[in-house]
Design a protein around this motif. Sequence first.
Motif, PDB file in Angstrom:
ATOM      1  N   GLU A  46      77.652   9.095  53.851  1.00 34.86           N
ATOM      2  CA  GLU A  46      76.310   9.330  53.319  1.00 34.86           C
ATOM      3  C   GLU A  46      75.556  10.332  54.184  1.00 34.86           C
ATOM      4  O   GLU A  46      74.891  11.240  53.671  1.00 34.86           O
ATOM      5  CB  GLU A  46      75.544   8.002  53.261  1.00 34.86           C
ATOM      6  CG  GLU A  46      74.148   8.119  52.677  1.00 34.86           C
ATOM      7  CD  GLU A  46      73.437   6.775  52.623  1.00 34.86           C
ATOM      8  OE1 GLU A  46      72.212   6.767  52.417  1.00 34.86           O
ATOM      9  OE2 GLU A  46      74.098   5.737  52.792  1.00 34.86           O
ATOM     10  N   TYR A  47      75.670  10.172  55.499  1.00 34.95           N
ATOM     11  CA  TYR A  47      74.992  11.092  56.417  1.00 34.95           C
ATOM     12  C   TYR A  47      75.559  12.504  56.264  1.00 34.95           C
ATOM     13  O   TYR A  47      74.793  13.483  56.254  1.00 34.95           O
ATOM     14  CB  TYR A  47      75.177  10.612  57.854  1.00 34.95           C
ATOM     15  CG  TYR A  47      74.443  11.440  58.882  1.00 34.95           C
ATOM     16  CD1 TYR A  47      73.084  11.233  59.121  1.00 34.95           C
ATOM     17  CD2 TYR A  47      75.104  12.432  59.600  1.00 34.95           C
ATOM     18  CE1 TYR A  47      72.403  11.995  60.055  1.00 34.95           C
ATOM     19  CE2 TYR A  47      74.428  13.204  60.530  1.00 34.95           C
ATOM     20  CZ  TYR A  47      73.083  12.977  60.762  1.00 34.95           C
ATOM     21  OH  TYR A  47      72.407  13.735  61.673  1.00 34.95           O
ATOM     22  N   GLU A  48      76.873  12.615  56.135  1.00 35.93           N
ATOM     23  CA  GLU A  48      77.489  13.927  55.964  1.00 35.93           C
ATOM     24  C   GLU A  48      76.990  14.594  54.686  1.00 35.93           C
ATOM     25  O   GLU A  48      76.724  15.806  54.663  1.00 35.93           O
ATOM     26  CB  GLU A  48      79.010  13.785  55.918  1.00 35.93           C
ATOM     27  CG  GLU A  48      79.748  15.115  55.779  1.00 35.93           C
ATOM     28  CD  GLU A  48      81.251  14.946  55.711  1.00 35.93           C
ATOM     29  OE1 GLU A  48      81.960  15.960  55.794  1.00 35.93           O
ATOM     30  OE2 GLU A  48      81.714  13.799  55.553  1.00 35.93           O
ATOM     31  N   ALA A  49      76.854  13.802  53.621  1.00 35.18           N
ATOM     32  CA  ALA A  49      76.358  14.353  52.365  1.00 35.18           C
ATOM     33  C   ALA A  49      74.927  14.856  52.523  1.00 35.18           C
ATOM     34  O   ALA A  49      74.566  15.929  52.019  1.00 35.18           O
ATOM     35  CB  ALA A  49      76.435  13.293  51.264  1.00 35.18           C
ATOM     36  N   PHE A  50      74.072  14.090  53.250  1.00 31.66           N
ATOM     37  CA  PHE A  50      72.699  14.520  53.484  1.00 31.66           C
ATOM     38  C   PHE A  50      72.650  15.806  54.296  1.00 31.66           C
ATOM     39  O   PHE A  50      71.852  16.706  54.016  1.00 31.66           O
ATOM     40  CB  PHE A  50      71.909  13.416  54.205  1.00 31.66           C
ATOM     41  CG  PHE A  50      71.444  12.316  53.300  1.00 31.66           C
ATOM     42  CD1 PHE A  50      71.130  12.555  51.984  1.00 31.66           C
ATOM     43  CD2 PHE A  50      71.307  11.021  53.787  1.00 31.66           C
ATOM     44  CE1 PHE A  50      70.691  11.544  51.141  1.00 31.66           C
ATOM     45  CE2 PHE A  50      70.868   9.998  52.961  1.00 31.66           C
ATOM     46  CZ  PHE A  50      70.561  10.260  51.630  1.00 31.66           C
ATOM     47  N   VAL A  51      73.502  15.905  55.316  1.00 30.64           N
ATOM     48  CA  VAL A  51      73.532  17.102  56.156  1.00 30.64           C
ATOM     49  C   VAL A  51      73.924  18.318  55.319  1.00 30.64           C
ATOM     50  O   VAL A  51      73.328  19.398  55.447  1.00 30.64           O
ATOM     51  CB  VAL A  51      74.512  16.918  57.331  1.00 30.64           C
ATOM     52  CG1 VAL A  51      74.743  18.246  58.045  1.00 30.64           C
ATOM     53  CG2 VAL A  51      73.964  15.888  58.308  1.00 30.64           C
ATOM     54  N   ASN A  52      74.914  18.148  54.459  1.00 30.68           N
ATOM     55  CA  ASN A  52      75.338  19.253  53.605  1.00 30.68           C
ATOM     56  C   ASN A  52      74.223  19.684  52.663  1.00 30.68           C
ATOM     57  O   ASN A  52      74.015  20.889  52.428  1.00 30.68           O
ATOM     58  CB  ASN A  52      76.578  18.854  52.801  1.00 30.68           C
ATOM     59  CG  ASN A  52      77.809  18.699  53.677  1.00 30.68           C
ATOM     60  OD1 ASN A  52      77.894  19.277  54.752  1.00 30.68           O
ATOM     61  ND2 ASN A  52      78.776  17.912  53.227  1.00 30.68           N
ATOM     62  N   ILE A  70      67.528  12.697  59.537  1.00 29.38           N
ATOM     63  CA  ILE A  70      67.559  13.637  58.423  1.00 29.38           C
ATOM     64  C   ILE A  70      66.145  13.962  57.949  1.00 29.38           C
ATOM     65  O   ILE A  70      65.804  15.123  57.690  1.00 29.38           O
ATOM     66  CB  ILE A  70      68.388  13.064  57.264  1.00 29.38           C
ATOM     67  CG1 ILE A  70      69.876  13.059  57.626  1.00 29.38           C
ATOM     68  CG2 ILE A  70      68.169  13.871  55.991  1.00 29.38           C
ATOM     69  CD1 ILE A  70      70.469  14.439  57.792  1.00 29.38           C
ATOM     70  N   PHE A  71      65.296  12.942  57.857  1.00 29.77           N
ATOM     71  CA  PHE A  71      63.921  13.164  57.422  1.00 29.77           C
ATOM     72  C   PHE A  71      63.148  13.996  58.450  1.00 29.77           C
ATOM     73  O   PHE A  71      62.338  14.857  58.085  1.00 29.77           O
ATOM     74  CB  PHE A  71      63.215  11.828  57.186  1.00 29.77           C
ATOM     75  CG  PHE A  71      63.847  10.990  56.107  1.00 29.77           C
ATOM     76  CD1 PHE A  71      63.859  11.424  54.791  1.00 29.77           C
ATOM     77  CD2 PHE A  71      64.423   9.766  56.400  1.00 29.77           C
ATOM     78  CE1 PHE A  71      64.436  10.658  53.787  1.00 29.77           C
ATOM     79  CE2 PHE A  71      65.000   8.997  55.421  1.00 29.77           C
ATOM     80  CZ  PHE A  71      65.018   9.444  54.107  1.00 29.77           C
TER      81      PHE A  71
END
Length: 233
Positions: free
Chosen positions: A81-87, A209-210
């Motif tokens: 999930e974190y990787e998807a947000f970073v992308n 991320i935010f």
Amino acid sequence: MSERAREDRADGAEDERQVAIYLIANPDFLVRHPEVLAVIDVPHRLPPGVCSLVEYQVQRLRRQLTAERKRLAHLIARAREYEAFVNRLHALTLKLLAIDQSEQLCHLLRETLMRTFRADAILLKLFPCQRPNTTISDPLAVSFRDFIDRRRALCGPLNGKQAQTLFGEAGSVIQSAAIIPLQTDEHWGVIAIGNTDPECFSPEMDTEIFDRLGELLSQKLRSLPFGQCEGHV
């Protein structure tokens, strides 16, 4: 018992016999394959209610293994999930570099935030930086002035009054939100991402991320104002 059932039972008995023959011929099988012990029951012929030390240890190891597997699955899911947000954040950064109009910025933020965070409501709001000896009259600015000073995103559930202060009429169904501070040379403000699920944004969430999103948009707003993008989306 039907003929088919008798045949199945006979086949099962034959399979068990073959397994028994193999284990007898290979007494070190469980030594070479200790993982089998983690999933089979090995009785020790003790009185009812009595558990041998070996059996107790095996049961405990099984529980620990199950817990570790669940923990690992959770960590893997969070990492993905974190990787998807970073992308997505990287993709947003590239798009922001090409934008030079407030209307484009508004459309991009609305589309990206709604899709990325499955938002049910979004607030984008900027306020002029407070001058000395002036009084803040805007209720929203008063509510979040202390929050802006902390310069970190905040996630968690909202009560009815907080939700309506942020999202207006849409706040009647919003249960949780991520609130991101914005800071430019002449303005400060917030981006609030709301969801009807009270557990969507929890206080335990990692806000990195935010925080990055807030820093990215704050930098963009130094050269391009929100304009028509302000208010509830």
